[in-house]
Design an enzyme around this catalytic site. Structure first.
Site, mmCIF file in Angstrom:
data_model
loop_
_atom_site.group_PDB
_atom_site.id
_atom_site.type_symbol
_atom_site.label_atom_id
_atom_site.label_comp_id
_atom_site.label_asym_id
_atom_site.label_seq_id
_atom_site.Cartn_x
_atom_site.Cartn_y
_atom_site.Cartn_z
ATOM 1 N N ARG A 23 10.315 -14.386 10.394
ATOM 2 C CA ARG A 23 11.575 -14.441 11.154
ATOM 3 C C ARG A 23 11.343 -14.480 12.652
ATOM 4 O O ARG A 23 12.266 -14.772 13.418
ATOM 5 C CB ARG A 23 12.530 -13.315 10.747
ATOM 6 C CG ARG A 23 12.075 -11.934 11.121
ATOM 7 C CD ARG A 23 12.879 -10.892 10.387
ATOM 8 N NE ARG A 23 14.285 -10.858 10.779
ATOM 9 C CZ ARG A 23 14.746 -10.392 11.937
ATOM 10 N NH1 ARG A 23 13.895 -9.909 12.818
ATOM 11 N NH2 ARG A 23 16.027 -10.396 12.220
ATOM 12 N N GLU A 68 -5.995 2.065 -8.425
ATOM 13 C CA GLU A 68 -6.465 3.007 -7.393
ATOM 14 C C GLU A 68 -6.815 2.288 -6.098
ATOM 15 O O GLU A 68 -7.206 2.917 -5.114
ATOM 16 C CB GLU A 68 -7.695 3.777 -7.886
ATOM 17 C CG GLU A 68 -7.414 4.775 -8.990
ATOM 18 C CD GLU A 68 -6.285 5.725 -8.630
ATOM 19 O OE1 GLU A 68 -6.312 6.282 -7.528
ATOM 20 O OE2 GLU A 68 -5.370 5.882 -9.459
ATOM 21 N N ASP A 95 16.667 -7.326 18.650
ATOM 22 C CA ASP A 95 16.549 -6.378 17.549
ATOM 23 C C ASP A 95 15.811 -5.116 17.980
ATOM 24 O O ASP A 95 15.085 -5.112 18.960
ATOM 25 C CB ASP A 95 15.790 -7.007 16.382
ATOM 26 C CG ASP A 95 16.636 -8.005 15.609
ATOM 27 O OD1 ASP A 95 17.863 -7.846 15.614
ATOM 28 O OD2 ASP A 95 16.054 -8.927 15.026
ATOM 29 N N PRO A 124 -2.752 1.699 1.988
ATOM 30 C CA PRO A 124 -2.116 2.817 2.710
ATOM 31 C C PRO A 124 -3.037 3.412 3.771
ATOM 32 O O PRO A 124 -2.596 4.195 4.603
ATOM 33 C CB PRO A 124 -1.796 3.831 1.615
ATOM 34 C CG PRO A 124 -2.481 3.378 0.390
ATOM 35 C CD PRO A 124 -2.909 1.959 0.567
HETATM 36 N N1 SAH Z 1 -5.724 5.178 -4.024
HETATM 37 C C1 SAH Z 1 -5.136 4.524 -2.871
HETATM 38 C C2 SAH Z 1 -3.771 3.969 -3.180
HETATM 39 C C3 SAH Z 1 -3.784 2.776 -4.045
HETATM 40 S S1 SAH Z 1 -2.192 2.134 -4.268
HETATM 41 C C4 SAH Z 1 -5.004 5.558 -1.757
HETATM 42 O O1 SAH Z 1 -4.663 6.697 -2.064
HETATM 43 O O2 SAH Z 1 -5.184 5.218 -0.582
HETATM 44 C C5 SAH Z 1 -2.531 0.559 -4.942
HETATM 45 C C6 SAH Z 1 -2.391 -0.622 -3.995
HETATM 46 O O3 SAH Z 1 -1.082 -0.683 -3.498
HETATM 47 C C7 SAH Z 1 -3.279 -0.583 -2.777
HETATM 48 O O4 SAH Z 1 -4.548 -1.129 -3.052
HETATM 49 C C8 SAH Z 1 -2.511 -1.406 -1.771
HETATM 50 O O5 SAH Z 1 -2.808 -2.788 -1.881
HETATM 51 C C9 SAH Z 1 -1.069 -1.184 -2.174
HETATM 52 N N2 SAH Z 1 -0.390 -0.186 -1.315
HETATM 53 C C10 SAH Z 1 0.110 1.014 -1.716
HETATM 54 N N3 SAH Z 1 0.688 1.660 -0.700
HETATM 55 C C11 SAH Z 1 0.586 0.858 0.377
HETATM 56 C C12 SAH Z 1 1.008 0.981 1.735
HETATM 57 N N4 SAH Z 1 1.632 2.074 2.190
HETATM 58 N N5 SAH Z 1 0.736 -0.044 2.574
HETATM 59 C C13 SAH Z 1 0.084 -1.147 2.130
HETATM 60 N N6 SAH Z 1 -0.344 -1.304 0.868
HETATM 61 C C14 SAH Z 1 -0.091 -0.329 -0.023
#
Ligand code: SAH
Length: 269
Positions: A155, A117, A170, A90
């Site tokens: 795609r 996490e 698109d 994220p």
């Molecule tokens: N503690 C982290 C979140 C971990 S979520 C933080 O707050 O930034 C666990 C896993 O889910 C991450 O390592 C990632 O691979 C995936 N993930 C969660 N949300 C995501 C998003 N919006 N985009 C991409 N990967 C995501």
């Protein structure tokens, strides 16, 4: 194009690979998706991929070693090319259609799916070459984001969609997509199909007219209008034609007019 996905849930992807564009692209030899179980790169009896965070606090973190080994094994298979390694997170740069268009130009991508996490930060610093987020929200794992990225990139590969014309029209499709379309970067215009009258809800007359110039103008105006109303951010820096400017000016004038509500202020009988 080859995707190597590193995950603790390889089975997550099985139904995705059996449907739609991914299935079609794989069958046609245009894409290949290889799933790697992160636990295969562990060395202990319990196949442990996670550990408690230094400094305390809740949750578990992916250990760096198995992820490092998984990527190293892939790198060993392509010694003369630095692999593109995307960590799903994220905290990465935001995934958009423009990023999909950028990624489709690569012939090989490694996708690392985190869990818990997240992944030990040293993987982000030293192993990943890119960090991508699919949006400002948190999921429990990188598998859905990886699937989403593969679907939107595949795609775009030539030969994957049945109708080659359909991808460039698109929503969000950008200039760089090599598209000569007349409304790149905007939201798509509304689509209708038969019947022309469904429960009294009629298809806009112009679409039945057979007048191609009128239809082109109508679609362009609807695409602009939708974008202006819903995603005005997309219009920043957008190359408006004179015709577009006039149409936006018309919309703006209409928006400033008092709203006419039929029957407002009339006495109830
Ligand atoms: N503690 C982290 C979140 C971990 S979520 C933080 O707050 O930034 C666990 C896993 O889910 C991450 O390592 C990632 O691979 C995936 N993930 C969660 N949300 C995501 C998003 N919006 N985009 C991409 N990967 C995501």
């Amino acid at each position: 194009m080859t995707f190597d996905v590193i995950t603790i849930f390889p089975d997550f992807f099985s139904s995705l690979l059996e449907h739609g564009v991914l299935k079609r692209a794989i069958a046609a030899g245009l894409a290949s998706i290889r799933l790697h179980d992160l636990r295969d790169f562990t060395e202990d009896r319990h196949r442990t991929v996670d550990d408690r965070p230094f400094g305390g606090g809740p949750g578990m973190v992916f250990k760096p070693d198995p992820v490092f080994k998984a990527v190293a094994a892939l790198q060993a298979g392509r010694p003369d090319q630095r692999l593109s390694v995307i960590l799903l997170s994220p905290q990465g740069r935001l995934f958009t259609q423009a990023v999909a268009e950028e990624l489709k130009r690569q012939d090989h991508l490694v996708l690392i799916c985190g869990r818990y996490e997240g992944v030990d930060e040293r993987i982000a610093e030293h192993v990943a070459t890119d960090e991508i987020s699919i949006g400002d929200y948190v999921l429990s794992g990188g598998e859905l984001p990886a699937a989403l990225i593969m679907e939107s990139v595949v795609r775009l590969l030539p030969g994957v969609l049945g109708n080659e014309a359909s991808a460039p029209q698109d929503s969000f499709t950008t200039n760089q997509a090599g598209c000569r379309e007349f409304r790149y970067g905007l939201l798509d215009f509304p689509h209708y199909t038969r019947p022309a009258d469904f429960q009294g809800w009629k298809v806009p007359e112009v679409l039945l007219s057979g007048n191609h110039e009128e239809i082109r103008r109508w679609r362009r105006q609807r695409a602009l209008e939708k974008t202006w109303r819903r995603r005005p951010d997309l219009l920043a820096g957008f190359p408006l034609s004179e015709e577009d400017r006039q149409w936006l000016a018309t919309l703006q004038r209409q928006a400033c007019e008092p709203v006419v509500i039929p029957g407002l202020g009339e006495q109830k009988s």
